[in-house]
Design a protein around this motif. Structure first.
Motif, PDB file in Angstrom:
ATOM      1  N   ASN A 196      -7.233  10.849  10.186  1.00  0.00           N
ATOM      2  CA  ASN A 196      -7.036   9.945   9.049  1.00  0.00           C
ATOM      3  C   ASN A 196      -7.586   8.581   9.447  1.00  0.00           C
ATOM      4  O   ASN A 196      -7.345   8.091  10.546  1.00  0.00           O
ATOM      5  CB  ASN A 196      -5.559   9.842   8.668  1.00  0.00           C
ATOM      6  CG  ASN A 196      -5.389   9.165   7.323  1.00  0.00           C
ATOM      7  OD1 ASN A 196      -5.771   8.012   7.138  1.00  0.00           O
ATOM      8  ND2 ASN A 196      -4.828   9.884   6.374  1.00  0.00           N
ATOM      9  N   PHE A 202      -6.982   5.614   8.039  1.00  0.00           N
ATOM     10  CA  PHE A 202      -6.206   4.470   7.561  1.00  0.00           C
ATOM     11  C   PHE A 202      -6.195   3.309   8.556  1.00  0.00           C
ATOM     12  O   PHE A 202      -6.470   2.166   8.192  1.00  0.00           O
ATOM     13  CB  PHE A 202      -4.767   4.895   7.241  1.00  0.00           C
ATOM     14  CG  PHE A 202      -3.915   3.759   6.746  1.00  0.00           C
ATOM     15  CD1 PHE A 202      -3.958   3.380   5.418  1.00  0.00           C
ATOM     16  CD2 PHE A 202      -3.092   3.054   7.610  1.00  0.00           C
ATOM     17  CE1 PHE A 202      -3.197   2.319   4.952  1.00  0.00           C
ATOM     18  CE2 PHE A 202      -2.317   2.001   7.155  1.00  0.00           C
ATOM     19  CZ  PHE A 202      -2.370   1.633   5.823  1.00  0.00           C
ATOM     20  N   TYR A 259       0.327   7.890   8.588  1.00  0.00           N
ATOM     21  CA  TYR A 259      -1.075   8.179   8.905  1.00  0.00           C
ATOM     22  C   TYR A 259      -1.263   8.529  10.378  1.00  0.00           C
ATOM     23  O   TYR A 259      -2.104   7.984  11.076  1.00  0.00           O
ATOM     24  CB  TYR A 259      -1.971   7.006   8.463  1.00  0.00           C
ATOM     25  CG  TYR A 259      -1.775   6.712   7.002  1.00  0.00           C
ATOM     26  CD1 TYR A 259      -2.269   7.572   6.025  1.00  0.00           C
ATOM     27  CD2 TYR A 259      -1.038   5.603   6.578  1.00  0.00           C
ATOM     28  CE1 TYR A 259      -2.049   7.342   4.678  1.00  0.00           C
ATOM     29  CE2 TYR A 259      -0.816   5.362   5.224  1.00  0.00           C
ATOM     30  CZ  TYR A 259      -1.321   6.237   4.290  1.00  0.00           C
ATOM     31  OH  TYR A 259      -1.094   5.996   2.961  1.00  0.00           O
ATOM     32  N   SER A 291      -8.963   7.476  -0.910  1.00  0.00           N
ATOM     33  CA  SER A 291      -8.099   7.989   0.143  1.00  0.00           C
ATOM     34  C   SER A 291      -8.750   7.913   1.513  1.00  0.00           C
ATOM     35  O   SER A 291      -9.934   8.198   1.685  1.00  0.00           O
ATOM     36  CB  SER A 291      -7.747   9.450  -0.156  1.00  0.00           C
ATOM     37  OG  SER A 291      -7.011  10.004   0.912  1.00  0.00           O
ATOM     38  N   THR A 292      -7.927   7.555   2.505  1.00  0.00           N
ATOM     39  CA  THR A 292      -8.397   7.522   3.894  1.00  0.00           C
ATOM     40  C   THR A 292      -8.250   8.884   4.565  1.00  0.00           C
ATOM     41  O   THR A 292      -8.615   9.049   5.725  1.00  0.00           O
ATOM     42  CB  THR A 292      -7.607   6.469   4.701  1.00  0.00           C
ATOM     43  OG1 THR A 292      -6.214   6.798   4.657  1.00  0.00           O
ATOM     44  CG2 THR A 292      -7.853   5.069   4.157  1.00  0.00           C
ATOM     45  N   VAL A 328       0.866  -1.174   0.000  1.00  0.00           N
ATOM     46  CA  VAL A 328       0.000   0.000   0.000  1.00  0.00           C
ATOM     47  C   VAL A 328       0.905   1.227   0.000  1.00  0.00           C
ATOM     48  O   VAL A 328       1.770   1.362   0.876  1.00  0.00           O
ATOM     49  CB  VAL A 328      -0.942   0.020   1.222  1.00  0.00           C
ATOM     50  CG1 VAL A 328      -1.782   1.301   1.226  1.00  0.00           C
ATOM     51  CG2 VAL A 328      -1.841  -1.214   1.247  1.00  0.00           C
ATOM     52  N   TRP A 367     -12.158  -1.019   0.533  1.00  0.00           N
ATOM     53  CA  TRP A 367     -10.838  -1.572   0.824  1.00  0.00           C
ATOM     54  C   TRP A 367     -10.926  -3.079   1.068  1.00  0.00           C
ATOM     55  O   TRP A 367     -10.072  -3.831   0.602  1.00  0.00           O
ATOM     56  CB  TRP A 367     -10.206  -0.856   2.021  1.00  0.00           C
ATOM     57  CG  TRP A 367      -9.562   0.457   1.686  1.00  0.00           C
ATOM     58  CD1 TRP A 367     -10.166   1.569   1.153  1.00  0.00           C
ATOM     59  CD2 TRP A 367      -8.205   0.814   1.864  1.00  0.00           C
ATOM     60  NE1 TRP A 367      -9.263   2.591   1.007  1.00  0.00           N
ATOM     61  CE2 TRP A 367      -8.038   2.157   1.433  1.00  0.00           C
ATOM     62  CE3 TRP A 367      -7.093   0.143   2.374  1.00  0.00           C
ATOM     63  CZ2 TRP A 367      -6.819   2.815   1.482  1.00  0.00           C
ATOM     64  CZ3 TRP A 367      -5.869   0.797   2.430  1.00  0.00           C
ATOM     65  CH2 TRP A 367      -5.743   2.117   1.984  1.00  0.00           C
ATOM     66  N   LEU A 402      -7.254   2.942  -4.568  1.00  0.00           N
ATOM     67  CA  LEU A 402      -8.220   2.861  -3.473  1.00  0.00           C
ATOM     68  C   LEU A 402      -8.598   4.280  -3.063  1.00  0.00           C
ATOM     69  O   LEU A 402      -7.772   5.191  -3.174  1.00  0.00           O
ATOM     70  CB  LEU A 402      -7.605   2.139  -2.272  1.00  0.00           C
ATOM     71  CG  LEU A 402      -7.266   0.670  -2.482  1.00  0.00           C
ATOM     72  CD1 LEU A 402      -6.454   0.136  -1.305  1.00  0.00           C
ATOM     73  CD2 LEU A 402      -8.538  -0.144  -2.667  1.00  0.00           C
ATOM     74  N   THR A 421      -2.748   1.914  -4.188  1.00  0.00           N
ATOM     75  CA  THR A 421      -2.444   3.306  -3.883  1.00  0.00           C
ATOM     76  C   THR A 421      -3.579   3.903  -3.073  1.00  0.00           C
ATOM     77  O   THR A 421      -4.758   3.699  -3.377  1.00  0.00           O
ATOM     78  CB  THR A 421      -2.217   4.125  -5.167  1.00  0.00           C
ATOM     79  OG1 THR A 421      -3.307   3.917  -6.060  1.00  0.00           O
ATOM     80  CG2 THR A 421      -0.916   3.704  -5.839  1.00  0.00           C
ATOM     81  N   ASN A 422      -3.203   4.635  -2.025  1.00  0.00           N
ATOM     82  CA  ASN A 422      -4.163   5.252  -1.122  1.00  0.00           C
ATOM     83  C   ASN A 422      -4.472   6.661  -1.632  1.00  0.00           C
ATOM     84  O   ASN A 422      -3.851   7.628  -1.222  1.00  0.00           O
ATOM     85  CB  ASN A 422      -3.597   5.279   0.302  1.00  0.00           C
ATOM     86  CG  ASN A 422      -4.600   5.789   1.320  1.00  0.00           C
ATOM     87  OD1 ASN A 422      -5.698   6.198   0.983  1.00  0.00           O
ATOM     88  ND2 ASN A 422      -4.192   5.762   2.577  1.00  0.00           N
ATOM     89  N   GLY A 461       1.118   5.430  -0.088  1.00  0.00           N
ATOM     90  CA  GLY A 461       0.550   6.760  -0.010  1.00  0.00           C
ATOM     91  C   GLY A 461       1.386   7.670  -0.896  1.00  0.00           C
ATOM     92  O   GLY A 461       2.280   7.212  -1.610  1.00  0.00           O
TER      93      GLY A 461
END
Length: 166
Positions: free
Chosen positions: A43, A45, A38, A140-141, A23, A157, A138, A114-115, A25
C-alpha cells in the motif's frame, strides 16, 4: 468459495486538536487489522503522505502517528463493523459506520478526504448525512489500484490536500 467474516474495527482514530484534514479509508485490510492503518507492504499510503508533507517515509507506528499529528492530518475509517470477504471493499455488507463527529468537534477539520471510491461511497451513504460535510474523493493508495502509479497518486494527493496543510 470464500466466506464472509464479521469484522469489528480495532484501530483508534489518529487526530488531535490541531488536525486540519480528515482522511478516511473504508476499513482496515486483513494485514492492517490489529496493527495500524495501511500496514500492507505494497500500500502506497505512507509514501504518498510523506511526499505530501515533505517528510521521510515513517517505518514504525509511533513515527507514523507523529507524521500525521505534526502535519495536521487526522486518519480513520468510515466503517466500524461489517461483514466482508478478506479485504475486498466490494464485498462489504451490513456496514455500521464509525462516529466521526468527535473528531470534527475536537479538531479544526477543514476538509474530509476519502481514500478510494469505496470509502467515498460509504462516507456519502452513512456519514455525510450526519455531518453535513462533503468529501473529496482521492484515488486509492491500495495496490489493487494499479492504474495509478506512485508519481500520479502523489501529484493528485499533493494538489488536493496540500493547500489545506499550508
Amino acid at each position: 468459495m470464500k466466506e464472509y467474516t464479521h469484522v469489528i474495527h480495532d484501530l483508534a482514530p489518529v487526530y488531535n486538536e490541531h488536525s486540519k484534514i480528515l482522511v478516511l479509508g473504508s476499513l482496515p485490510s486483513v494485514k492492517s487489522r490489529g496493527h495500524f492503518f495501511y500496514n500492507h507492504p505494497r500500500n502506497r499510503f505512507w509514501k504518498v503522505i510523506s511526499a505530501v508533507t515533505g517528510r521521510p517515509v515513517p517505518e514504525q507506528i509511533p513515527e507514523k502517528k507523529c507524521l500525521l499529528l505534526e502535519s495536521g492530518i487526522a486518519l480513520w475509517d468510515v466503517i466500524r463493523e461489517c461483514d466482508i470477504i478478506g479485504s475486498s471493499d466490494s464485498s462489504i455488507r451490513n456496514a455500521v459506520p464509525n462516529d466521526i463527529r468527535p473528531i470534527l468537534e475536537e479538531s479544526r477539520i477543514r476538509a474530509v478526504f476519502t481514500n478510494g471510491a469505496a470509502a467515498d461511497r460509504l462516507y456519502r451513504r452513512y456519514l455525510q448525512p450526519l455531518t453535513g460535510r462533503p468529501s473529496v474523493l482521492l484515488p486509492s493508495t491500495s495496490p489493487a489500484n494499479a492504474s495509478w502509479d506512485l508519481e500520479r497518486l502523489t501529484a493528485c494527493w499533493c494538489k488536493e490536500i496540500g493547500p489545506y496543510l499550508a
